[in-house]
Design an enzyme around this catalytic site. Structure first.
Site, mmCIF file in Angstrom:
data_model
loop_
_atom_site.group_PDB
_atom_site.id
_atom_site.type_symbol
_atom_site.label_atom_id
_atom_site.label_comp_id
_atom_site.label_asym_id
_atom_site.label_seq_id
_atom_site.Cartn_x
_atom_site.Cartn_y
_atom_site.Cartn_z
ATOM 1 N N GLY A 224 0.833 -1.201 0.000
ATOM 2 C CA GLY A 224 0.000 0.000 0.000
ATOM 3 C C GLY A 224 0.860 1.239 0.000
ATOM 4 C CB CYS A 251 5.259 -3.656 0.056
ATOM 5 S SG CYS A 251 5.935 -2.068 -0.476
ATOM 6 C CG LEU A 252 1.810 -0.116 4.115
ATOM 7 C CD1 LEU A 252 2.769 0.983 4.532
ATOM 8 C CD2 LEU A 252 0.498 0.489 3.616
ATOM 9 C CG ASN A 293 6.125 1.092 -5.503
ATOM 10 O OD1 ASN A 293 6.675 2.173 -5.308
ATOM 11 N ND2 ASN A 293 4.826 0.962 -5.663
ATOM 12 C CG HIS A 359 6.099 -5.569 -4.580
ATOM 13 N ND1 HIS A 359 4.796 -5.457 -4.177
ATOM 14 C CD2 HIS A 359 6.715 -4.422 -4.210
ATOM 15 C CE1 HIS A 359 4.599 -4.282 -3.603
ATOM 16 N NE2 HIS A 359 5.748 -3.632 -3.601
ATOM 17 C CD GLU A 361 3.424 -8.404 -5.616
ATOM 18 O OE1 GLU A 361 4.121 -9.029 -4.787
ATOM 19 O OE2 GLU A 361 3.287 -7.158 -5.559
#
Ligand SMILES: Nc1ncnc2c1ncn2[C@@H]1O[C@H](COP(=O)(O)OP(=O)(O)O)[C@@H](O)[C@H]1O
Ligand SMILES: Nc1ncnc2c1ncn2[C@@H]1O[C@H](COP(=O)(O)OP(=O)(O)O)[C@@H](O)[C@H]1O
Ligand SMILES: [Mg+2]
Ligand SMILES: [Mg+2]
Lengths: 387, 1080
Positions: A224, A251-252, A293, A359, A361
């Site tokens: 996120g 990530c987040l 990211n 990530h 994915e």
């Protein structure tokens, strides 16, 4: 295509052409170094509130395809390119990227010296910019200066779904995963479904009791946008879930897990956004090229009661603490970024929970780390999950 | 996994002479490897027969063997040096093949030599196409369907199954020569039959053709821990069916979505794992169906390749260097990325620019060869350009090629297509040729649709659209001459000032001044592997027209070295060698060196060869842009061959200081009138000659000087369009060819030089260095073939074996006089023709010559390094005291340079030597005497000389006298002789018995049949003047087909005899350069 300007908060001016929606926009400028996958990037909810600068000069070459969307619609505040393609060419393509930008009302610039802008962000740090056509340089300068920073803003709670929904698997169901949606990318759900997991996607505000009442085999904390610190509810929820149910965060989600364990998070100078970040698996030293990211990262040192040693030469293991004791037992760093030594993954040894900063994915980017979804399966006691 | 300490010494095998398909990229890779392995404390033993390479400079290895790269010789080197390991993955196919041979025959095991990089079974799995396909399919990777055939019957059975078009690949043929695609039964029958015949094992692979599909390549690096990264992705503009080496290629891939790219990436890594390349770089080729995205694996090279060199230059990621480190145990994360300094090599470079490579062809040197491109590579070099967009890079790449084009259309030469109708042009797009790109420009200019063009060429529509945008921009510019906005727009699309000058019909200089006064100047960006995410430590720059310039401030006085651009016949690696040496020498002397070049294969474009690298075209405009950015003290133009020399005058006019010999002096040597004047003043003989500006004048001059004559347009290197002419018919034919075609506009403009042709004269080359006071002669080289065979095509010997004392003295005196009189400051190369004691000057080149590397190695004098210092004002005296110039007694050995010809790539071309250069490369043979040295050179050049059997003699009348000696020599060696009637009668007359054989077609069992029947082991056939279809040509064809060595000059034949006499025991007695020079 009309003349357009981009002005940074610290007053640098860039000239280009407006190729998207009319008007002006502001947001924190971040550069993404992926050479493919502009559509996945622009539809990644993690970019909410940001202006994405693509370092790869040609964008739009192969058009757009619904399969590549990571969300309903782009969440970026703006999109900046060196050269947007006049024509797209690829058998998968359903339309042009230019039309896509128009349809979704994204303010976008082309013909920008994106390398200069990237170097500016690298040296002066991530910062807000204002851009658009038909707006004076002064207005843009003021808008950029006035634009809010990412720190301390809760962008995630609103980035995901507001109502619970179920994403069924088309395989024989093997497990039930509740995914806390902080702005989740579609390919994460695809990866979970592909392994025979029924995924119940719930809003960020969902409480631990509510989640547990759904009798999940595992809980997933999604990626996120923005700063994890303001996400107190989600952090507390995660804290309550620790030890109750297997947890996997990306990530987040990984940052939220870190906060729940008592670690701190901090803002990186200009973040990691791209598909070429080397990550070392500390267990065996293996290296994966990862898709990343994020603008914030987890720091385990305070929790370990120490601080990172100064770095000299290439990144070494000593830049991260060893096993740390927390209220839920031992926590160890599992992955490390080889460019700057930052933490890329952690794992609880006494309760079933782990997270990675990057990530697995992909979408876009290398799929080297996709095996982590199988690790999640194992953590949930599902052994025969095969993607 | 850190450095392997169980290894102490490593044998590195080079790739031998420059041939089509294997050029100087392997000097670049070998040099990188040698450097880094020594830095890590290994003893490096190196073998390479190519003297023009940097890697064979004594300082790059502990033991340097300039010896033939054959199994026997390498085994002898192994026995002598006892290396612990063999690294063969950096020396191209040559090294790989020799290593494989040594491994199979158990030699490596016997001497306990470990193959590092890729092991035998990995190499076999990759190289044996049948095996390769099987393991790919087992791993679930798709490959084109195919089958092996050893007979026409089998071949037809297979093609029934897979259908047409079908690709035919003869087994065990090097570099794809002999492969081809058949579209129907007729073609198939012919190609298959030919294939079965040419394959040494009489076997062909018949493969499903996917020509027209998109072609891609990925450069993969893998370390011993199974970590793998993709260094670079490359997309071919020309679709499948045109060899990647002959295709225009683009990096990174432009037309694949992320999903497709990631799948391809995963496949590529799988391929390395399956094949089992333990460590190093490999190149994996894919074909993709544009309609469905279906993907096939075409091939993988388990070694560093041409594409690896391109990938290294395109990304800044030093593949060869890192491959070498991985081979000795390091893992990717243990190796720093030199460019950033702070991050590891275990990452994937990301590009914020576009790279375009265009191959360079020299078909005009092989007029009989069809120019259609196919699956067998025939380009002789390549230029690479970097731009912010594809369009910009494409235009820069085109003007980097130096074939007269200023960019993608919009130049003088575009008129050559004006006469051609639209339909013909559109039709021509279907056939891949070097000219196709410009046909595309023309049809787009005339309004052809993008889809139409894409459909015919097989180029992806995305690329064609970008090309159309260049044309659209051109239209916009055309309308507004001198307009600043137009200039700005043009520049962002890669247009050169000369293109604008053409469109606005203004002199380039005027466009330039308008542009500069409008403040439209080049901004230089950095190639940094990371799209600016991290600070770059190495200034590797390219030009663009953007808002920010990144040129770092200078610390020391700078010298600019201009490179030699794309390799071409006549200007190759030798000149790059000189530029690299200049950079090394000047860095040591405290200068900051700035290299400008656009050839991705070279050492000069390695980011650590000079302090600053500008990857830019070598045009006046582009060079001046670098000059403005760097403000160098002076610019070196005399080391990069004719390319920079031709820029000297205009650079000087723009206020640039030219190092060493001045443009005036250059003209004095290059301009025939001025040069003749100088010779007259010095009392130096020249062949009778004259200069013609047109057809009539030409004929008149011939009347004066008398036949035979040698004619050639001036200011062209490598004797382009140069002919020896014996009759007036030949003359008018030649003049038609010259003043007839528009395409050669660059040639029609320049004066035509006509010299009396000196028959059966000995040619001598001299390379010397003059500092204004002292003359240093690097060496006097006596050619094996007589004058009339281009110095680049003839073998030469040093010290001169047969030159008379008087002639030798005269030559040295002439050299000194000319150097002084011309005002040379730096290098000069002079070619003489000698008859007895009489010495004629053929030409003087006020620059580094092709033979500088050879002579430097033969003499141990670093000519190019010294020259660089002299050009910067040093005296040889000083350099002597400094130790850079050591006085040495002339070395106790003979060195022979032999040329390597590309005949196998141009089967249609007659293989007779002449004044127009056709050699692609050279080898060096070193021995105690001329015989051994020449034998080694021949062996290194790939000639297998017979030790017994039959020699066939067929001599031109003018050669018969000398021919006697040849006949006797072979007779004494125990060969039996056969000859054509005339020759036989002549021999008989001098009491030498030779069986008479029928001329071709003159009765049963004629010459051709004898050769094809394997009854001839050696052929001595000297050509009878220019007649096109002489039966000599038929003979040489037959010889080539059967691999029978064919000597076309008397001197050559004598030397062969001499070398045979010395016996090949000597030939496999390798001795290192350090040893020869008493430095071991
Ligand atoms: N099955 C095929 N159908 C059509 N073209 C092919 C096929 N296989 C190879 N080619 C073409 O031939 C070229 C050379 O083939 P390749 O397998 O790369 O051999 P090499 O590079 O060793 O000469 C390729 O670059 C490709 O353009
Ligand atoms: N007058 C001549 N008589 C005999 N051979 C000649 C004569 N002029 C040139 N040649 C031959 O032609 C070759 C090329 O000529 P040269 O002047 O060296 O041109 P380039 O610039 O191509 O080297 C020479 O190496 C020599 O063998
Ligand atoms: Mg190939
Ligand atoms: Mg010459």
């Amino acid at each position: 295509m009309s003349q357009a300007l981009l002005v940074t908060a610290d007053g640098a001016v860039f000239r280009g052409m407006s190729v998207g929606a009319e008007g002006m926009t502001t947001g924190e400028a971040v550069f993404n170094t992926s050479m493919t996958g502009y559509q996945e990037v622009i539809t990644d909810p993690s970019y909410t509130g940001q202006v994405v600068v693509m370092t790869s000069p040609h964008i739009g070459n192969y058009g757009v395809s619904p399969d590549d969307d990571q969300s309903e619609a782009p969440a970026v505040s703006g999109f900046v390119m060196r050269s947007i393609s006049r024509r797209h060419s690829n058998w998968r393509s359903h339309g042009s990227f230019t039309d896509f930008l128009q349809e979704h009302g994204v303010v976008a610039l082309s013909e920008i010296d994106t390398r200069r802008l990237t170097r500016h962000i690298r040296d002066a740090g991530a910062q807000p910019v204002a851009m658009g056509a038909g707006v004076s340089e002064r207005e843009l300068t003021e808008a950029a200066a006035a634009a809010p920073r990412m720190e301390g803003r809760d962008l995630a709670s609103g980035a995901g779904t507001s109502t619970m929904f179920v994403a069924p698997t088309d395989r024989t169901p093997r497990a039930h995963v509740v995914a806390v949606d902080l702005g989740m990318k579609r390919d994460i759900v695809r990866q979970l479904n592909r392994r025979g997991f029924t995924v119940t996607v719930v809003p960020a505000a969902t409480t631990a009791p509510e989640i547990l009442s759904m009798e999940p085999d595992g809980v997933f904390l999604s990626n996120g946008p923005g700063d994890p610190e303001p996400l107190l509810n989600t952090v507390n929820t995660t804290g309550d879930l620790l030890g109750e149910v297997p947890i996997f965060g990306i990530c987040l989600g990984h940052q939220v897990l870190g906060l729940a364990l008592g670690a701190r998070t901090y803002k990186l100078p200009f973040g990691h956004h791209g598909g070429n970040h080397p990550v070392r698996r500390l267990s065996d030293g293996g290296i994966q090229i990862t898709s990343q990211n994020h603008g914030f990262a987890v720091d385990l040192w305070p929790l370990a009661g120490g601080s990172a040693p100064a770095r000299d030469g290439l990144v070494g293991r000593e830049l991260l603490p060893d096993s740390i004791d927390t209220r839920v037992g031992r926590v160890v760093p599992t992955h490390q970024n080889l460019n700057d030594g930052t933490l890329e993954g952690l794992r609880c040894l006494d309760v079933p929970a782990f997270g990675v900063q990057y990530h697995p994915e992909a979408a876009p980017g290398p799929t080297d780390a996709v095996g982590l979804f199988d690790e999640f399966a194992t953590l949930m006691g599902v052994t025969d999950a095969q993607a | 996994m850190p450095r392997r300490d169980d290894l102490e010494s490593i044998l590195l095998i080079g790739s031998g002479p420059i041939v089509i398909g294997q050029a100087c990229e392997f000097d670049y890779s070998g040099t990188q490897a040698a450097k880094v392995l020594r830095r890590h404390g290994y003893r490096v033993i190196l073998v390479n027969s190519n003297p023009a390479t940097i890697m064979t400079d004594p300082e790059f290895a502990d033991a340097t063997y300039i010896e033939p790269i054959t199994e026997e010789v390498v085994e002898a080197i192994i026995a002598k040096e006892r290396p612990d390991a063999l690294l063969a993955t950096l020396g191209g196919q040559t090294a790989l093949n020799v290593a494989t041979g040594l491994a199979r025959s158990g030699v490596l095991e016997r001497y306990g030599v470990e193959m590092i990089g890729a092991g035998l079974d990995a190499i076999e799995r990759a190289e044996d196409r049948g095996l390769f396909k099987r393991v790919m399919e087992e791993a679930g990777l798709a490959v084109p369907r195919a089958g092996y055939a050893r007979s026409m019957h089998e071949a037809l059975r297979i093609v029934e199954e897979i259908g047409f078009p079908a690709m035919i690949r003869p087994s065990f043929i090097l570099g794809g020569s002999g492969t081809g695609i058949a579209v129907d039964r007729e073609e198939f029958l012919e190609k298959a039959r030919h294939g079965l015949a040419t394959s040494p094992v009489g076997e062909i692979l018949v493969e499903e053709s996917v020509s027209g599909w998109k072609e891609f390549e990925l450069e993969v690096m893998r370390d011993g821990r199974d970590n793998a990264v993709i260094v670079c992705s490359i997309e071919n503009l020309d679709p499948m069916g045109v060899h990647t080496g002959d295709s225009i290629t683009v990096a990174p891939i432009q037309t694949l979505s992320d999903r497709e790219y990631q799948e391809m990436r995963n496949d590529a890594i799988r391929v390395l794992q399956i094949i089992g390349v333990e460590t190093g770089g490999s190149n994996v080729q894919f074909a993709v169906d544009p309609k469905t995205g279906r993907r096939l694996v075409i091939e993988m090279n388990p070694r560093v390749s041409r594409s690896s060199a391109l990938a290294s230059k395109a990304t800044g990621f030093p593949i060869a260097k890192i491959a070498a480190l991985l081979a000795v145990g390091f893992s990717l994360d243990e190796i720093p990325n030199d460019i950033t300094g702070a991050t590891p090599a275990s990452f994937e470079p990301t590009l914020d620019y576009v790279v375009v490579k265009i191959p360079r062809f020299d078909f005009d040197k092989f007029p009989s060869a069809p120019t259609q491109l196919g699956t067998s590579m025939r380009s002789v070099g390549e230029a690479m350009a970097i731009g912010r967009t594809f369009g910009e890079a494409l235009q820069k790449a085109v003007r980097s090629l130096e074939n007269g084009r200023a960019g993608f259309g919009a130049d003088r030469i575009e008129h050559s297509l004006a006469a051609t109708g639209m339909d013909d042009l559109m039709a021509s797009l279907v056939t891949p040729t070097p000219a196709r790109l410009h046909a595309v420009a023309e049809v787009l200019r005339r309004g052809a649709g993008v889809n139409e063009v894409a459909a015919r060429t097989g180029f992806d529509p995305w690329f064609v659209e970008e090309m159309a945008e260049i044309v659209a921009t051109r239209r916009r510019i055309e309308k507004s001459p001198k307009d600043v906005e137009a200039i700005r727009l043009a520049k962002r699309h890669g247009f050169s000032d000369s293109q604008l000058g053409y469109l606005w019909n203004l002199p380039e200089e005027e466009v330039r001044s308008i542009r500069l006064s409008a403040g439209v100047t080049t901004t230089f960006k950095t190639v940094d592997t990371c799209a600016a995410e991290f600070e770059a430590q190495t200034p590797y720059m390219y030009g663009a027209f953007e808002e920010e310039d990144e040129v770092p401030p200078a610390t020391r006085p700078r010298v600019m070295v201009l490179g030699s651009g794309p390799n071409r016949i006549g200007q190759g690696i030798e000149f790059d060698y000189c530029c690299v040496h200049a950079s090394f020498a000047l860095r040591e002397a405290g200068f900051e060196t700035v290299m400008v070049n656009c050839n991705p294969e070279t050492v000069s474009t390695d980011y650590d060869t000079a302090d600053r690298l500008y990857f830019e075209p070598l045009t006046v405009e582009d060079v001046l842009a670098v000059v403005e950015a760097e403000r160098p003290e002076s610019v070196i133009v005399q080391l990069g061959g004719q390319t920079p020399l031709n820029l000297a005058r205009r650079l000087q006019q723009a206020g640039v200081r030219i190092a060493g010999t001045s443009p005036d002096s250059i003209d004095l040597a290059e301009d025939r009138e001025q040069f003749s004047e100088v010779c007259r003043r010095l009392g130096i003989k020249q062949p009778p000659h004259g200069i013609a500006k047109d057809r009539i004048a030409a004929t008149e001059i011939v009347d004066q000087v008398g036949l035979p004559v040698v004619v050639r347009p001036s200011y062209v290197l490598g004797g382009r369009k140069m002919r020896v002419i014996y009759t007036y018919d030949e003359l008018s034919e030649y003049l038609d060819g010259l003043y007839g075609d528009v395409g050669e506009a660059e040639l029609t403009d320049v004066p035509l030089l006509i010299d009396r042709f000196l028959e059966s004269a000995t040619e001598v080359d001299v390379d010397a260095l003059f500092d204004g006071v002292e003359l240093l002669v690097g060496g006097v080289m006596e050619h094996v073939e007589e004058a009339g065979v281009h110095s680049g095509d003839s073998a030469c010997v040093v010290p001169p074996p047969t030159l008379s004392e008087t002639a030798h003295k005269t030559i040295l005196a002439h050299t000194a006089d000319l150097a002084r009189e011309l005002g040379v400051l730096g290098l000069i190369n002079i070619q003489f023709a000698v008859k007895g004691d009489e010495v004629f000057v053929l030409e003087a080149n006020p620059r580094a010559s092709r033979t500088i590397p050879f002579i430097s190695k033969a003499s141990g004098i670093p000519m190019a390094k010294l020259a660089a210092r002299v050009m910067m004002g040093e005296r040889l005296e000083t350099l002597r005291t400094e130790g850079l110039l050591k006085d040495r007694s002339s070395p106790g050995f003979t060195a022979v340079k032999e040329a390597v010809m590309p005949w196998n790539r141009f089967p249609e071309q007659d293989s007779v030597l002449g004044p127009e250069m056709r050699a692609t490369g050279e080898v060096m043979g070193i021995g105690a005497d001329t015989g051994v040295a020449y034998a080694k050179a021949l062996l290194a050049a790939g000639h297998k000389l017979p030790t017994e059997g039959t020699v066939f003699l067929s001599l031109a009348d003018r050669d018969k006298a000398m021919g006697l000696a040849v006949a006797q020599a072979f007779q004494m060696l125990g060969f039996s002789l056969i000859a054509t009637k005339g020759t036989a009668r002549f021999l008989a007359h001098h009491a030498i018995a030779a069986e008479v054989v029928n001329k071709v077609g003159e009765g049963p069992d004629d010459t051709r049949e004898r050769i094809e029947g394997g009854q001839v082991q050696l052929i001595v056939n000297t050509p009878r003047g220019g007649r096109a279809r002489s039966d000599g040509q038929v003979i040489r064809h037959a010889a080539r087909a059967r691999g029978v060595p064919c000597v076309t000059t008397i001197q050559g034949a004598l030397s062969v005899a001499r070398s045979l006499r010395s016996g090949d025991g000597m030939v496999v007695a390798p001795r290192s350069l350090q040893d020869w020079h008493g430095e071991a």
